[in-house]
Design an enzyme around this catalytic site. Structure first.
Site, short mmCIF file in Angstrom:
data_model
loop_
_atom_site.label_atom_id
_atom_site.label_comp_id
_atom_site.label_asym_id
_atom_site.label_seq_id
_atom_site.Cartn_x
_atom_site.Cartn_y
_atom_site.Cartn_z
CG HIS A 264 87.81 -50.19 74.60
ND1 HIS A 264 86.82 -50.44 75.53
CD2 HIS A 264 87.17 -49.87 73.46
CE1 HIS A 264 85.64 -50.28 74.96
NE2 HIS A 264 85.83 -49.94 73.69
CB CYS B 259 74.06 -54.22 71.48
SG CYS B 259 75.00 -53.14 72.56
CB CYS C 96 77.17 -54.25 79.09
SG CYS C 96 76.52 -55.70 78.26
CD GLU D 65 84.79 -54.89 77.38
OE1 GLU D 65 84.21 -54.42 76.37
OE2 GLU D 65 84.97 -56.10 77.54
CB SER E 285 80.29 -45.79 66.62
OG SER E 285 79.99 -47.16 66.52
CB THR F 76 82.41 -57.60 75.27
OG1 THR F 76 82.55 -56.18 75.28
CG2 THR F 76 82.26 -58.13 76.67
CG ASN G 188 79.50 -50.91 66.92
OD1 ASN G 188 78.53 -51.05 66.18
ND2 ASN G 188 79.48 -50.07 67.95
CG HIS H 102 81.58 -44.39 71.02
ND1 HIS H 102 82.25 -45.56 71.28
CD2 HIS H 102 82.12 -43.46 71.85
CE1 HIS H 102 83.16 -45.35 72.20
NE2 HIS H 102 83.10 -44.09 72.57
S1 SF4 Z 1 78.99 -56.44 75.55
FE1 SF4 Z 1 79.05 -54.51 74.44
S2 SF4 Z 1 78.23 -55.03 72.41
FE2 SF4 Z 1 77.63 -56.71 73.78
S3 SF4 Z 1 75.59 -56.19 74.55
FE3 SF4 Z 1 77.08 -55.41 76.03
S4 SF4 Z 1 77.45 -53.27 75.41
FE4 SF4 Z 1 76.51 -54.32 73.67
#
Ligand code: SF4
Length: 283
Positions: A122, A12, A94, A124, A216, A160, A218, A40
């Protein structure tokens, strides 16, 4: 055999950006560390290690060199502590996560309680939580939303990668309980698009191959979605794991890959599936 490769397969935007930043930083002389793997995917992590990007355990701080912050961010106080110790910080968080961090910081500074919907362990979530300067609640189910103390107002934001339908249900419950409740749409479309596409692939192909790390979340979710459709589904980390005999009867095979799977691994899987193999000898 015809191969249909998902348009959404592979890195991504956030992961691609983090890997690029890591590779650019690795051009210098200093050692680079990440707290936890940068992505991951064991094969990609080993490739990065060979270029000087060393993953430490999640809870271990580097004591020298450069700290590279992963795509899902790190707690603000931990970053400040490491910076104060003289480490150079390179931030690959990100932009979607940065936007959630900023929203939390500004609402919290204005005195609004924060509700974060996600998995409390997590990285995040640990990072988002650190941007709240006032009350902050973390939950991941309607039952936990029902157990919140009475609040007059709150801002609500999700991890996210949280499931969109579950966020909707939790949001509805929070709206019912909290008179002034502002709900932010923070779920990244990269996840939902990938999941919708694997569903389409599973409907139209004889089998689905999902490429990516078993660590991972996802990637595992993509394999679960494909398998739930009833199609034969193969989750592999590398081409070497493909049970090639099983593919003899398939006419069309869909291939997708998790958000942390490098393209070269997916390309190798496709090459392996499409390379003619010698027929077994009779007798
Ligand atoms: S929020 Fe997570 S899944 Fe979405 S682009 Fe950023 S790293 Fe990738």
């Amino acid at each position: 055999m015809k191969i249909i490769l998902a348009k959404t397969a592979g890195f991504c935007m956030g992961v691609k950006r983090a890997v690029q930043i890591a590779l650019e930083t690795a051009q210098g002389q200093d050692e680079i560390f990440t707290c936890g793997p940068l992505i991951h995917n064991p094969q990609a992590v080993e490739t990065l290690r060979a270029k000087g990007v060393t993953p430490l355990p999640d809870d271990v701080d580097p004591d020298h060199g450069i700290l590279l912050i992963r795509a899902h961010g790190m707690p603000a106080d931990r970053i400040a502590r490491l910076r104060a110790r003289g480490l150079t910080i390179v931030d690959a968080t990100c932009p979607h996560v940065v936007s959630s961090q900023k929203r939390i910081a500004s609402c919290s500074a204005a005195g609004v309680p924060v509700i974060i919907v996600g998995d409390r362990e997590h990285p995040e979530i640990l990072s988002l939580q650190s941007f709240a300067t006032g009350p902050c609640y973390i939950l991941s189910s309607v039952a936990e939303a029902q157990a919140l103390p009475a609040l007059d107002r709150a801002m609500v934001i999700a991890q996210t990668t949280f499931n969109a339908a579950d966020y909707e249900a939790i949001g509805a419950e929070l709206r019912r309980r909290i008179p002034h409740c502002q709900i932010f749409q923070s779920i990244c479309k990269a996840t939902s698009r990938r999941q919708e596409e694997v569903q389409r692939l599973a409907r139209t192909c004889d089998a689905v191959v999902v490429v990516g790390g078993r660590n991972s979340a996802n990637t595992r979710r993509l394999a679960e979605i494909a398998a739930a459709s009833g199609r034969p589904t193969f989750h592999v980390e590398t081409a070497a794991e493909l049970p090639l005999e099983a593919f003899a009867t398939f006419t069309t095979v869909g291939v997708t890959a998790g958000a942390s799977t490098p393209d070269w691994i997916t390309e190798e899987v496709i090459r392996c599936l499409t390379t003619p193999r010698p027929l077994p000898r009779a007798g």
